[in-house]
Design a protein around this motif. Structure first.
Motif, PDB file in Angstrom:
ATOM      1  N   LEU A 166      36.810 -27.142  69.211  1.00 47.99           N
ATOM      2  CA  LEU A 166      35.992 -26.986  68.013  1.00 47.99           C
ATOM      3  C   LEU A 166      36.531 -27.815  66.850  1.00 47.99           C
ATOM      4  CD1 LEU A 166      35.131 -23.171  68.058  1.00 47.99           C
ATOM      5  CD2 LEU A 166      33.696 -25.102  68.738  1.00 47.99           C
ATOM      6  N   GLY A 167      37.861 -27.832  66.699  1.00 49.93           N
ATOM      7  CA  GLY A 167      38.445 -28.643  65.634  1.00 49.93           C
ATOM      8  C   GLY A 167      38.167 -30.121  65.839  1.00 49.93           C
ATOM      9  N   PHE A 168      38.246 -30.588  67.080  1.00 49.53           N
ATOM     10  CA  PHE A 168      37.969 -31.998  67.355  1.00 49.53           C
ATOM     11  C   PHE A 168      36.492 -32.311  67.154  1.00 49.53           C
ATOM     12  CE2 PHE A 168      36.963 -35.562  70.135  1.00 49.53           C
ATOM     13  CZ  PHE A 168      37.937 -36.481  69.762  1.00 49.53           C
ATOM     14  N   ALA A 169      35.608 -31.399  67.574  1.00 48.35           N
ATOM     15  CA  ALA A 169      34.181 -31.623  67.364  1.00 48.35           C
ATOM     16  C   ALA A 169      33.847 -31.685  65.880  1.00 48.35           C
ATOM     17  CB  ALA A 169      33.374 -30.509  68.049  1.00 48.35           C
ATOM     18  N   TRP A 170      34.445 -30.804  65.101  1.00 49.96           N
ATOM     19  CA  TRP A 170      34.239 -30.820  63.657  1.00 49.96           C
ATOM     20  C   TRP A 170      34.764 -32.120  63.055  1.00 49.96           C
ATOM     21  CZ3 TRP A 170      36.507 -26.637  59.827  1.00 49.96           C
ATOM     22  CH2 TRP A 170      35.869 -26.774  58.586  1.00 49.96           C
ATOM     23  N   ALA A 171      35.951 -32.534  63.483  1.00 50.99           N
ATOM     24  CA  ALA A 171      36.521 -33.783  62.984  1.00 50.99           C
ATOM     25  C   ALA A 171      35.629 -34.971  63.352  1.00 50.99           C
ATOM     26  CB  ALA A 171      37.930 -33.978  63.540  1.00 50.99           C
ATOM     27  N   GLY A 172      35.100 -34.977  64.581  1.00 53.20           N
ATOM     28  CA  GLY A 172      34.207 -36.051  64.975  1.00 53.20           C
ATOM     29  C   GLY A 172      32.969 -36.115  64.115  1.00 53.20           C
ATOM     30  N   THR A 173      32.422 -34.956  63.791  1.00 54.82           N
ATOM     31  CA  THR A 173      31.246 -34.923  62.917  1.00 54.82           C
ATOM     32  C   THR A 173      31.566 -35.484  61.538  1.00 54.82           C
ATOM     33  OG1 THR A 173      30.412 -32.968  64.073  1.00 54.82           O
ATOM     34  CG2 THR A 173      29.526 -33.398  61.886  1.00 54.82           C
ATOM     35  N   VAL A 174      32.708 -35.081  60.981  1.00 51.52           N
ATOM     36  CA  VAL A 174      33.091 -35.556  59.645  1.00 51.52           C
ATOM     37  C   VAL A 174      33.358 -37.054  59.654  1.00 51.52           C
ATOM     38  CG1 VAL A 174      34.862 -35.372  57.859  1.00 51.52           C
ATOM     39  CG2 VAL A 174      33.980 -33.310  58.942  1.00 51.52           C
ATOM     40  N   VAL A 175      34.066 -37.534  60.674  1.00 52.42           N
ATOM     41  CA  VAL A 175      34.432 -38.953  60.726  1.00 52.42           C
ATOM     42  C   VAL A 175      33.198 -39.830  60.916  1.00 52.42           C
ATOM     43  CG1 VAL A 175      35.666 -40.674  62.088  1.00 52.42           C
ATOM     44  CG2 VAL A 175      36.774 -38.518  61.501  1.00 52.42           C
ATOM     45  N   ILE A 176      32.287 -39.423  61.808  1.00 55.31           N
ATOM     46  CA  ILE A 176      31.073 -40.213  62.026  1.00 55.31           C
ATOM     47  C   ILE A 176      30.235 -40.271  60.746  1.00 55.31           C
ATOM     48  CG2 ILE A 176      28.871 -40.245  63.266  1.00 55.31           C
ATOM     49  CD1 ILE A 176      30.354 -39.182  65.694  1.00 55.31           C
ATOM     50  N   ALA A 177      30.154 -39.147  60.048  1.00 55.01           N
ATOM     51  CA  ALA A 177      29.341 -39.114  58.828  1.00 55.01           C
ATOM     52  C   ALA A 177      29.958 -39.935  57.704  1.00 55.01           C
ATOM     53  CB  ALA A 177      29.143 -37.669  58.373  1.00 55.01           C
TER      54      ALA A 177
ATOM     55  N   LEU B 202      43.128 -28.264  61.900  1.00 54.76           N
ATOM     56  CA  LEU B 202      42.982 -29.145  63.054  1.00 54.76           C
ATOM     57  C   LEU B 202      41.997 -30.273  62.765  1.00 54.76           C
ATOM     58  CD1 LEU B 202      42.861 -26.592  66.027  1.00 54.76           C
ATOM     59  CD2 LEU B 202      44.711 -28.161  65.439  1.00 54.76           C
ATOM     60  N   MET B 203      40.939 -29.943  62.036  1.00 54.74           N
ATOM     61  CA  MET B 203      39.968 -30.966  61.668  1.00 54.74           C
ATOM     62  C   MET B 203      40.617 -32.065  60.842  1.00 54.74           C
ATOM     63  SD  MET B 203      38.015 -32.042  58.851  1.00 54.74           S
ATOM     64  CE  MET B 203      37.903 -30.607  57.790  1.00 54.74           C
ATOM     65  N   LEU B 204      41.467 -31.680  59.881  1.00 51.76           N
ATOM     66  CA  LEU B 204      42.143 -32.685  59.063  1.00 51.76           C
ATOM     67  C   LEU B 204      43.055 -33.573  59.908  1.00 51.76           C
ATOM     68  CD1 LEU B 204      43.121 -30.608  55.898  1.00 51.76           C
ATOM     69  CD2 LEU B 204      41.367 -32.362  56.066  1.00 51.76           C
ATOM     70  N   ALA B 205      43.806 -32.962  60.826  1.00 53.41           N
ATOM     71  CA  ALA B 205      44.715 -33.743  61.670  1.00 53.41           C
ATOM     72  C   ALA B 205      43.937 -34.702  62.579  1.00 53.41           C
ATOM     73  CB  ALA B 205      45.592 -32.807  62.504  1.00 53.41           C
ATOM     74  N   PHE B 206      42.903 -34.188  63.248  1.00 53.90           N
ATOM     75  CA  PHE B 206      42.112 -35.042  64.138  1.00 53.90           C
ATOM     76  C   PHE B 206      41.342 -36.108  63.354  1.00 53.90           C
ATOM     77  CE2 PHE B 206      42.157 -31.372  67.274  1.00 53.90           C
ATOM     78  CZ  PHE B 206      43.028 -32.016  68.139  1.00 53.90           C
ATOM     79  N   SER B 207      40.893 -35.760  62.146  1.00 51.24           N
ATOM     80  CA  SER B 207      40.166 -36.740  61.333  1.00 51.24           C
ATOM     81  C   SER B 207      41.058 -37.921  60.984  1.00 51.24           C
ATOM     82  CB  SER B 207      39.634 -36.078  60.053  1.00 51.24           C
ATOM     83  OG  SER B 207      38.672 -35.089  60.352  1.00 51.24           O
ATOM     84  N   ALA B 208      42.313 -37.633  60.618  1.00 48.55           N
ATOM     85  CA  ALA B 208      43.237 -38.726  60.307  1.00 48.55           C
ATOM     86  C   ALA B 208      43.446 -39.631  61.522  1.00 48.55           C
ATOM     87  CB  ALA B 208      44.575 -38.156  59.826  1.00 48.55           C
ATOM     88  N   LEU B 209      43.588 -39.037  62.704  1.00 47.24           N
ATOM     89  CA  LEU B 209      43.759 -39.837  63.917  1.00 47.24           C
ATOM     90  C   LEU B 209      42.510 -40.654  64.236  1.00 47.24           C
ATOM     91  CD1 LEU B 209      45.594 -37.241  66.205  1.00 47.24           C
ATOM     92  CD2 LEU B 209      46.602 -39.189  65.005  1.00 47.24           C
ATOM     93  N   LEU B 210      41.340 -40.042  64.080  1.00 47.26           N
ATOM     94  CA  LEU B 210      40.107 -40.758  64.367  1.00 47.26           C
ATOM     95  C   LEU B 210      39.850 -41.865  63.352  1.00 47.26           C
ATOM     96  CD1 LEU B 210      37.758 -37.805  65.395  1.00 47.26           C
ATOM     97  CD2 LEU B 210      38.793 -39.524  66.882  1.00 47.26           C
ATOM     98  N   TYR B 211      40.180 -41.633  62.099  1.00 44.47           N
ATOM     99  CA  TYR B 211      40.060 -42.699  61.107  1.00 44.47           C
ATOM    100  C   TYR B 211      40.963 -43.881  61.474  1.00 44.47           C
ATOM    101  CZ  TYR B 211      37.404 -39.883  57.741  1.00 44.47           C
ATOM    102  OH  TYR B 211      36.427 -39.155  57.109  1.00 44.47           O
ATOM    103  N   TRP B 212      42.160 -43.569  61.959  1.00 46.70           N
ATOM    104  CA  TRP B 212      43.138 -44.612  62.253  1.00 46.70           C
ATOM    105  C   TRP B 212      42.742 -45.431  63.485  1.00 46.70           C
ATOM    106  CZ3 TRP B 212      46.815 -47.004  59.771  1.00 46.70           C
ATOM    107  CH2 TRP B 212      47.782 -47.742  60.479  1.00 46.70           C
ATOM    108  N   ARG B 213      42.234 -44.749  64.524  1.00 49.09           N
ATOM    109  CA  ARG B 213      41.892 -45.427  65.779  1.00 49.09           C
ATOM    110  C   ARG B 213      40.424 -45.246  66.114  1.00 49.09           C
ATOM    111  NH1 ARG B 213      45.538 -48.933  67.087  1.00 49.09           N
ATOM    112  NH2 ARG B 213      45.049 -48.712  69.315  1.00 49.09           N
ATOM    113  N   GLY B 214      39.578 -45.233  65.101  1.00 46.05           N
ATOM    114  CA  GLY B 214      38.175 -44.921  65.323  1.00 46.05           C
ATOM    115  C   GLY B 214      37.462 -45.916  66.214  1.00 46.05           C
ATOM    116  N   GLU B 215      37.731 -47.211  66.059  1.00 45.88           N
ATOM    117  CA  GLU B 215      37.053 -48.211  66.884  1.00 45.88           C
ATOM    118  C   GLU B 215      37.396 -48.035  68.360  1.00 45.88           C
ATOM    119  OE1 GLU B 215      37.460 -49.906  62.768  1.00 45.88           O
ATOM    120  OE2 GLU B 215      38.776 -48.888  64.214  1.00 45.88           O
ATOM    121  N   ASN B 216      38.666 -47.768  68.656  1.00 42.02           N
ATOM    122  CA  ASN B 216      39.071 -47.589  70.049  1.00 42.02           C
ATOM    123  C   ASN B 216      38.455 -46.337  70.659  1.00 42.02           C
ATOM    124  OD1 ASN B 216      40.633 -49.883  69.830  1.00 42.02           O
ATOM    125  ND2 ASN B 216      42.513 -48.771  69.336  1.00 42.02           N
ATOM    126  N   VAL B 217      38.438 -45.251  69.872  1.00 42.29           N
ATOM    127  CA  VAL B 217      37.840 -44.014  70.380  1.00 42.29           C
ATOM    128  C   VAL B 217      36.342 -44.199  70.630  1.00 42.29           C
ATOM    129  CG1 VAL B 217      37.371 -41.584  69.872  1.00 42.29           C
ATOM    130  CG2 VAL B 217      39.579 -42.578  69.269  1.00 42.29           C
TER     131      VAL B 217
END
Length: 374
Positions: A36-47, A169-184
């Motif tokens: 759930l934390g990763f799904a929330w982070a994905g939603t925030v990062v994509i938006a 968890l959303m904050l932690a995953f968001s930082a990771l997704l922001y950093w490596r978003g293109e690869n993910v």
């Protein structure tokens, strides 16, 4: 000489499928606390991905600085308000429950009605006639249900600890997704392309559009209306303004709107005789209440045009299924599924045959257009 087809090793196929199923279930079991934390982070990062790229351009092309700024912004938007709201709920829930269950609740007298010219006395007499004819008995019957409902809402607040954990968890995953978003993102596109070639790749793009539409059109609109409504309550001196702001945001998320909170606050101000601030809050509530009809369509069209009933079902169903985090996950799941369904259906052309003629053909009759004249 005909070549015989090799014999299919059914036990081997079944055992392979069983092994893969066990591995998938085991992996899901291990990562279950983080889904759930990763799904929330994905939603925030994509938006917010376009905002990250814009910040990266302004910060001399440094991704690290852009990620740091975005993480701080998310902290200001989520962690600090949630901490304040939790503190307000803990401080204010006790008096609310005691008031609802104390047995001393009664309908207001509305003595200020007498000050209304021409019709004030008649309105006051009609209201007191209602009170004397059974209004207090009505309150006595309704009060147990009010107390039960209030206790249920307060009981749901007990799950706020889980919500706070998912928030971090959303904050932690968001930082990771922001950093490596293109690869993910490329990893998801590669996996989808492996499953369904170009259709799978297009499905990932459509899913991103639907997520952005929900995040911008629903969540942002609810936050704007709730915060502006809360500012109006605080300025006008309404007690428990922070707690009521939370209720307003939830009402906006489920598409009810902020007026469910603002209208009783206006009535309370007039009831207590503070007509000046009541008028100010009335005007402010009219502005805040109409904002969603202007903001939501513009923001939703930035991602994808989605039916309102779909968003409403996703919010309510997500709240029931996943708790508070479901307010964000539920509409995203339905929106993505809806977009994929629409694209899949539109791959086929619309039927142009006459329905009645098709029915006659299926029933074994000759269509009227093909009957030979006598």
């Amino acid at each position: 000489m005909p070549i015989l087809n090799p014999r299919v090793d059914i036990p081997r196929v079944l055992l392979s499928v069983l092994f893969l199923s066990i591995m998938i279930i085991a992996c899901l079991w291990v990562v279950q606390p983080f889904i759930l934390g990763f799904a929330w982070a994905g939603t925030v990062v994509i938006a917010t991905w376009p905002l990250l790229l814009r910040l990266q351009q302004l910060l001399w092309g440094r991704r690290s600085l852009a990620v740091l700024v975005m993480t701080l912004l998310l902290t200001l938007l989520f962690v600090i308000p949630i901490a304040l709201l939790v503190s307000s709920i803990v401080d204010n829930s006790g008096p609310v429950v005691n008031w609802a269950t104390s047995g001393h609740m009664s309908l207001p007298e509305f003595n200020w009605l007498r000050n209304i010219p021409l019709v004030g006395d008649k309105l006051w007499q009609s209201w007191h006639s209602l009170l004397q004819s059974g209004g207090r008995a009505l309150v006595a019957k309704v009060q147990p249900y009010i107390g039960t409902t209030t206790n249920w809402f307060v009981g749901q607040i007990a799950h706020v600890g889980s919500f706070v954990m998912h928030c971090f968890l959303m904050l932690a995953f968001s930082a990771l997704l922001y950093w490596r978003g293109e690869n993910v993102g490329m990893g998801f596109r590669h996996f989808a392309y492996r499953l369904a070639a170009q259709r799978g790749d297009a499905a990932v793009v459509l899913a991103g559009q639907a997520i952005r539409a929900v995040a911008l059109g629903v969540v942002v609109t609810a936050l704007v209306q709730g915060i502006l409504g809360g500012i109006g309550l605080a300025i006008c001196g309404i007690p428990y303004a922070t707690l009521l702001t939370v209720v307003m945001i939830l009402c906006c998320l489920v598409q009810i709107g902020p007026l469910l909170v603002l209208v009783p606050a206006i009535i309370w101000l007039y009831w207590t005789g503070d007509t000046t601030w009541g008028t100010v809050l009335l005007i402010w509530s009219a502005i805040v209440g109409m904002m969603d009809s202007v903001i939501r369509p513009v923001l939703i069209r930035m991602g994808a045009d989605l039916p309102l009933i779909l968003v409403l079902s996703g919010v309510i169903g997500g709240l029931i299924a996943f708790g508070m985090i479901g307010l964000f996950i539920g509409p995203v799941v339905l929106a993505v599924s809806y977009r994929l369904y629409v694209v899949w259906v539109n791959e086929a052309a619309l039927p142009d045959e006459d329905p009645e003629e098709l029915v006659e053909i299926l029933e074994g009759h000759t269509p009227k257009s093909e009957e030979t004249p006598h």
